[in-house]
Design a protein around this motif. Structure first.
Motif, short mmCIF file in Angstrom:
data_model
loop_
_atom_site.label_atom_id
_atom_site.label_comp_id
_atom_site.label_asym_id
_atom_site.label_seq_id
_atom_site.Cartn_x
_atom_site.Cartn_y
_atom_site.Cartn_z
N HIS A 215 -2.92 -6.40 -6.94
CA HIS A 215 -2.58 -5.30 -6.04
C HIS A 215 -1.94 -5.80 -4.76
O HIS A 215 -2.11 -6.96 -4.36
CB HIS A 215 -3.83 -4.47 -5.71
CG HIS A 215 -4.41 -3.78 -6.89
ND1 HIS A 215 -3.74 -2.80 -7.59
CD2 HIS A 215 -5.59 -3.95 -7.54
CE1 HIS A 215 -4.49 -2.38 -8.60
NE2 HIS A 215 -5.61 -3.07 -8.59
N ASP A 216 -1.18 -4.93 -4.11
CA ASP A 216 -0.57 -5.26 -2.83
C ASP A 216 -0.36 -3.97 -2.04
O ASP A 216 -0.60 -2.88 -2.54
CB ASP A 216 0.77 -5.98 -3.03
CG ASP A 216 1.73 -5.21 -3.93
OD1 ASP A 216 2.03 -4.04 -3.62
OD2 ASP A 216 2.19 -5.77 -4.94
N GLY A 217 0.07 -4.11 -0.80
CA GLY A 217 0.39 -2.94 0.02
C GLY A 217 -0.68 -2.57 1.03
O GLY A 217 -1.79 -3.08 1.01
N ALA A 249 5.10 -1.47 1.33
CA ALA A 249 4.57 -0.60 0.27
C ALA A 249 3.17 -0.13 0.62
O ALA A 249 2.41 -0.83 1.31
CB ALA A 249 4.52 -1.35 -1.05
N THR A 250 2.83 1.07 0.15
CA THR A 250 1.43 1.47 0.18
C THR A 250 0.69 0.73 -0.92
O THR A 250 1.29 0.23 -1.87
CB THR A 250 1.28 2.99 -0.03
OG1 THR A 250 1.96 3.35 -1.24
CG2 THR A 250 1.87 3.76 1.12
N SER A 251 -0.61 0.65 -0.80
CA SER A 251 -1.42 -0.09 -1.76
C SER A 251 -1.21 0.44 -3.18
O SER A 251 -1.07 1.64 -3.40
CB SER A 251 -2.90 0.00 -1.39
OG SER A 251 -3.71 -0.61 -2.37
N THR A 252 -1.21 -0.48 -4.13
CA THR A 252 -1.11 -0.08 -5.54
C THR A 252 -2.48 0.13 -6.18
O THR A 252 -2.55 0.48 -7.36
CB THR A 252 -0.35 -1.16 -6.34
OG1 THR A 252 -1.02 -2.42 -6.19
CG2 THR A 252 1.09 -1.29 -5.85
N ASP A 257 -3.56 4.27 -3.05
CA ASP A 257 -2.11 4.45 -3.17
C ASP A 257 -1.58 5.70 -2.48
O ASP A 257 -0.38 5.92 -2.43
CB ASP A 257 -1.66 4.42 -4.63
CG ASP A 257 -2.35 5.46 -5.50
OD1 ASP A 257 -3.09 6.31 -4.96
OD2 ASP A 257 -2.17 5.42 -6.73
N ARG A 367 10.93 -0.12 -5.87
CA ARG A 367 10.13 0.25 -4.71
C ARG A 367 9.64 -1.01 -4.01
O ARG A 367 9.78 -2.11 -4.53
CB ARG A 367 8.93 1.10 -5.14
CG ARG A 367 9.30 2.37 -5.90
CD ARG A 367 8.06 3.06 -6.43
NE ARG A 367 7.32 2.17 -7.35
CZ ARG A 367 6.11 2.44 -7.83
NH1 ARG A 367 5.48 3.55 -7.47
NH2 ARG A 367 5.52 1.59 -8.65
N SER A 369 6.69 -1.97 -3.71
CA SER A 369 5.67 -2.64 -4.52
C SER A 369 6.31 -3.56 -5.56
O SER A 369 5.69 -4.55 -5.98
CB SER A 369 4.77 -1.61 -5.22
OG SER A 369 5.54 -0.72 -5.99
N ASP A 370 7.55 -3.25 -5.97
CA ASP A 370 8.29 -4.14 -6.88
C ASP A 370 9.02 -5.23 -6.10
O ASP A 370 9.14 -6.36 -6.56
CB ASP A 370 9.35 -3.35 -7.68
CG ASP A 370 8.78 -2.15 -8.40
OD1 ASP A 370 7.78 -2.33 -9.11
OD2 ASP A 370 9.33 -1.04 -8.24
#
Length: 414
Positions: A215-217, A249-252, A257, A367, A369-370
């Motif tokens: 996960h990230d963001g 990015a917002t969290s995945t 999210d 996005r 996140s990508d």
């Protein structure tokens, strides 16, 4: 002062029991408390009396005289203790990075005479004002914690407050740290602080040591909508999220999210109605993300996160700052940046920021996140640079040469 509760909800589809945790030896068990609340009672659950409002904070900001009579008081709390706790990855510590963000944010806010700003700790010690409060009020803070738990249990039992079951699981806060957080809530209420910003980096509990998580963001946690500081906290948190989302990015992680997440359990944001002022906990990203791990990129990321937070606060107060680029990395001299595959560092972070500002990064169909603003050249950076070059009738090499550098300089100057 509000009523608070520390609890563990034991659930299997629906809540089966609530264990109210006060101090050792003072546990209270309410069997099937939530299941026994009737549907009409749940529907009737209401806000506590509002302890702070959007209008109140904004009016305080707009009260201008010489000197300004009422300043907006902001406490910035870098999470964890000065010397332990928090996420860690490859020798990089959350507790240190967030002090850097806190100091950068405080420096921006202190330039505005409408604010009175305090940072709760440095990398080595708590602010002496808070440390003195913790030391001299230790018993009072523990009594506050315990009495709030008892009173809140009663609200849950009679349906005045409804237990929220769809919550993110958080790590248990050590007792000493929990008492400090209650102490901060008590101190900010007593000293009429308008806004408390708890700063953190995230981590993913399911990852193996030394392995990057899935996960990230960023995520911003705000108090449960039933709490007295909820409306003001949501308004500020939403403004911050818009600015953070401009470059990140917002969290995945599911639930996170949404970007702005209500939480009933986090002590830092007034767990169970224990704080009067607006309060939020900002998870700027995950500790293993490259912008935190790369030593040459990290100062730019720190500046950007602080700047986005500052811009979000100014938006909330309807005194927006016209951000030249939106990123503290720009303008940047790209003379030594080539954007060859896997090149990394501050120059690539700035290039990704520049391409985003100009509308090319992330590439079409992708996005954050990508394709995060990470400071590392990958397929996203190459694709975005090729798209930029094609749009400017340049040879689409996906790397940075003199002609592309010149085009970027001209576009950014405009």
């Amino acid at each position: 002062m509000k009523n608070s509760l520390e609890y563990i909800a034991l659930a299997s589809g629906t809540v089966a029991a609530i264990i109210v945790l006060a101090l050792p030896g003072n546990a209270i068990v309410l069997k099937d408390a939530v299941d026994n609340i009737s549907a009409p009672a749940k529907a009737a659950a209401v806000f506590f009396v509002e302890s702070i409002s959007v209008a109140q904070i904004q009016n305080d900001y707009r009260t201008v005289s010489a000197p300004i009579d009422k300043k907006v008081r902001i406490l910035i709390v870098p999470g964890h203790e000065p010397d332990y706790g928090g996420a860690e990855f490859n020798g990089i510590y959350e507790r240190d990075i967030i002090v850097d963000i806190a100091d950068a944010l405080a420096k921006l806010l202190q330039q505005n005479p409408h604010y009175e700003v305090m940072v709760s700790r440095s990398k080595t010690a708590w602010n002496p004002i808070l440390q003195s409060y913790f030391d001299t009020n230790a018993v009072a803070i523990q009594d506050f914690r315990a009495s709030q738990a008892v009173q809140m249990a009663q609200y849950l039992a009679n349906g005045s407050v409804v237990l929220l079951s769809d919550q993110i699981d958080h790590l248990t806060t050590p007792t000493k740290a929990a008492i400090k957080l209650y102490g901060i809530n008590k101190w900010t209420s007593e000293n009429q602080y308008d806004i408390t910003l708890h700063l953190h980096l995230n981590d993913y509990g399911g990852r193996r040591a030394g392995i990057v998580g899935k996960h990230d963001g960023f995520t911003i946690y705000i108090p449960d909508h039933q709490y007295s500081n909820a409306k003001a906290s949501r308004a500020i948190g939403s403004a911050l999220a818009v600015r953070l989302n401009a470059y990140h990015a917002t969290s995945t992680l599911p639930i996170e999210d949404t970007g702005v997440v209500e939480d009933q359990q986090l002590i830092a944001i007034g767990s169970n109605n224990s704080a009067d002022g607006a309060s939020m906990l900002i998870e700027y990203g995950y500790i293993y993300e490259p912008q935190f791990q790369n030593a040459s990129v990290r100062p730019l990321a720190v500046a950007d996160y602080a700047y986005a937070t500052y811009l979000g606060l100014q938006d909330f107060f309807k005194d927006s700052v016209v951000a030249t680029y939106g990123s503290a990395a720009l303008p940047y001299d790209f003379a030594n940046v080539t954007a060859l595959s896997r090149e990394n560092g501050a120059g690539i972070y700035a290039l990704q920021s520049a391409l985003h500002y100009l509308g090319y990064y992330p590439p079409i169909g992708k996005r954050f996140s990508d394709c995060p603003v990470s400071g590392i050249v990958g397929v996203c950076t190459t694709a975005a640079l090729k798209a930029y070059q094609s749009a400017h009738d340049l040879t689409a090499t996906g790397t940075l040469g003199p002609a592309t550098r010149s085009a970027l300089a001209n576009d950014l100057a405009r």
